[in-house]
Design an enzyme around this catalytic site. Structure first.
Site: not given
Ligand code: DGL
Length: 275
Positions: A86, A200
């Site tokens: 993430c 993301c």
């Molecule tokens: N998948 C996450 C990232 O790479 C974030 C998504 C979220 O919870 O806003 O930033």
């Protein structure tokens, strides 16, 4: 502070899993690359869906959730390595989590360095969450690797929801993808974007839809290949004993989790558990 050194191969329990962590299903875009290199690795895929989305939360909220949850999970599941799949959690909390956990941790860094090497026009788009695009961490990557280039950033929380919905098998309005493309294109120099960083982990899951929205000349890059290589390097020589289907662990149960089951199974996550 430096990352913890991995344990010597002989000291690692062959059943000890990799713990792959995200706020939701985004980390699956990283998991599929890890699986390609380490097909026998037992995996716990942990999604903090009770905290989703991270991208609209404050730094303090995100740091508290991530360190609290990873503390509990590492104590309970004794992973050999944690992958924070993430960008939002990594750009905010990676350093502090590394301070406290006694396990190697691989984070996710927006792929600005490879994007700077790829761009011909010198204009790079960056799609992330609102929390990620405002991080000093991203400023530093830009200064270090994209000096002399133009980096245009756009926070696109609705793409997170789109990826979640798509994996639940729900229809997504294509206008969501068009809006992300239009927002970047509308910035000064945006018409010359030839490379887009998917900063993301949810966004590679909807890359074909984004590619359609941007048009043919744009290339996409994300950090997942590098992360998978790093995980493989840190576990080199270790043995793996994966006796059953892997687990998808959620922080909250409910209908949405049930709807994700088919998509999770396609990633080898045949079992679902609630923390
Ligand atoms: N998948 C996450 C990232 O790479 C974030 C998504 C979220 O919870 O806003 O930033």
């Amino acid at each position: 502070m430096q990352a913890r050194q991995p344990a010597r191969p002989a000291e690692v329990d062959a059943a000890a899993p990799l713990l792959v962590f995200d706020s939701g299903v985004g980390g699956l875009s990283v998991l599929r690359k890890i699986r390609a290199l380490l097909p026998d690795a037992p995996v716990i895929y942990a999604a903090d869906n009770a905290g989703l989305p991270y991208g609209t939360k404050t730094e303090a909220q995100i740091a508290a959730r991530v360190s609290g949850l990873l503390g509990r999970m590492t104590e309970r599941f004794r992973p050999r390595l944690v992958c924070i799949a993430c960008n939002t959690a990594s750009t905010i909390a990676l350093a502090s989590v590394r301070e406290v956990l006694e396990v190697p941790i691989v984070g996710t860094v927006p792929a600005i360095k490879p994007a700077a090497a790829m761009t011909r026009s010198g204009v790079i788009g960056l799609l992330g969450t609102e929390a990620t695009i405002r991080q000093v961490y991203v400023d530093r990557l830009e200064a270090e690797f994209a000096a002399g280039k133009t980096l245009l950033r756009h926070g696109a929380p609705e793409l997170v929801q789109a990826a979640e919905a798509q994996l639940r098998g729900e229809p997504v309005d294509p206008a969501v993808y068009a809006r992300a493309a239009v927002a970047l294109r509308a910035m000064p120099g945006g018409d010359r974007i030839d490379t887009v960083v998917l900063a993301c982990t949810h966004f590679p899951l909807v890359q074909p839809e984004l590619a359609h929205a941007f048009g043919g000349d744009v290339r996409f890059i994300d950090g997942s290949d590098g992360i998978a290589r790093r995980v493989a390097a840190l576990t080199e020589g270790q043995t793996w004993n994966r006796e059953q289907d892997d687990v998808a662990l959620f922080t909250r149960g409910g209908q949405d989790v049930e709807r994700l089951r088919p998509a999770l199974a396609a990633y080898g996550l045949g079992r679902v558990a609630i923390l």
